[in-house]
Design an enzyme around this catalytic site. Sequence first.
Site: not given
Length: 315
Positions: A147, A108, A116, A93-94, A151, A36, A60
């Site tokens: 962060y 799927r 990472a 959120k990411t 993770k 993004n 995104d």
Amino acid sequence: MFNTKRILVTGGAGFLGSHLCERLLSDGHDVLCVDNFYTGSKTNVAHLLKNPLFEVMRHDICFPLYVEVDEIYNLACPASPIHYQFDPVQTTKTSVHGSINMLGLAKRVKAKILLASTSEVYGDPEISPQHEEYWGRVNPIGLRSCYDEGKRCAETLFFDYRRQHGLQIKVARIFNTYGPKMHPNDGRVVSNFIMQALQGHDITIYGEGKQTRSFCYVDDMVDGLIRLMNSPDEITGPVNIGNPGEFTILELAEKVISMTGSRSGITYKSLPPDDPQQRRPDITKANGLLNWHPSTDLESGLERTIEYFKGLLNG
Ligand code: NAD
Ligand code: UDP
């Protein structure tokens, strides 16, 4: 080519992602870079666009993605403290929604998927070096938590998708990595110090500079990630990937000043909250399971990185 795989790299226009895309293309794979452009940039991958096996998609990963691929390297996430703290909710959120979407995609299409992750899952560790069995010492409500905890939750999701749905997962815990194509203003220590030294500005050391980090050159890191992805199914990680050479931040500053021949002085600034005191990977696992060890020492890696930043300043 017989061995060609369709590989998705999320965060592929970032520092690490762009090097990874380049290496995967040179190995003959079909690479889809999804980004993004939050911290990454099109210029990092512009030179790859002439390769018909390469494709870039603006997207995104907090939103579902429908593509057909064989492998997914999930790298999307700002990595520099100033960037991941700028919009901390988006950072979480990411890592969380983004991982759920990428794991759903992997489920799927039955793709193998690599996360990472980061040495930040160890927080401000009480042991050194940090090995993978150590659960860490992480502040759940501080400025770095979006962060670190993001993770950690992503790692949880990866292992639950494996237990619940039998996914082929790989979790890499990446320690501080540096090299060409780091963003010159992204606030990380190596890029900051080199840019400051080359411009004759004072080097900014946070705290007294006694905190330590272990710096891995980007080519070594990319090699480690690919080896992990290509390892047998039972090797899920987490696996530390980093260079065990440990330096204080003051030592790094002195090295950069001497290697650039700069006349910069040093300015001491306050240490950001929760800044870890020590970081050094135990890489016994990466060594034994992946036959991986870093081959670039700090001096050689810094030389190449300094050349890159010189080029940016002159260009
Ligand atoms: P970077 O900021 O250069 O790259 C991250 C990329 O992800 C950027 O291109 C950014 O635009 C993209 N991105 C961010 N949020 C996104 C979203 N929601 N959807 C799609 N794309 C998104 O950072 P990097 O150093 O290349 O780090 C890559 C990965 O490696 C990150 O996941 C980071 O946490 C991890 N990591 C890096 C280091 C390091 O020292 N470089 C250390 C530990 C872990
Ligand atoms: N740091 C510093 N001066 C800078 C940038 C960073 O002294 O201009 C310090 C920072 O406080 C930390 C270390 O360098 O102790 C590594 O910082 P970076 O942001 O690169 O990564 P991380 O803290 O996530 O390891």
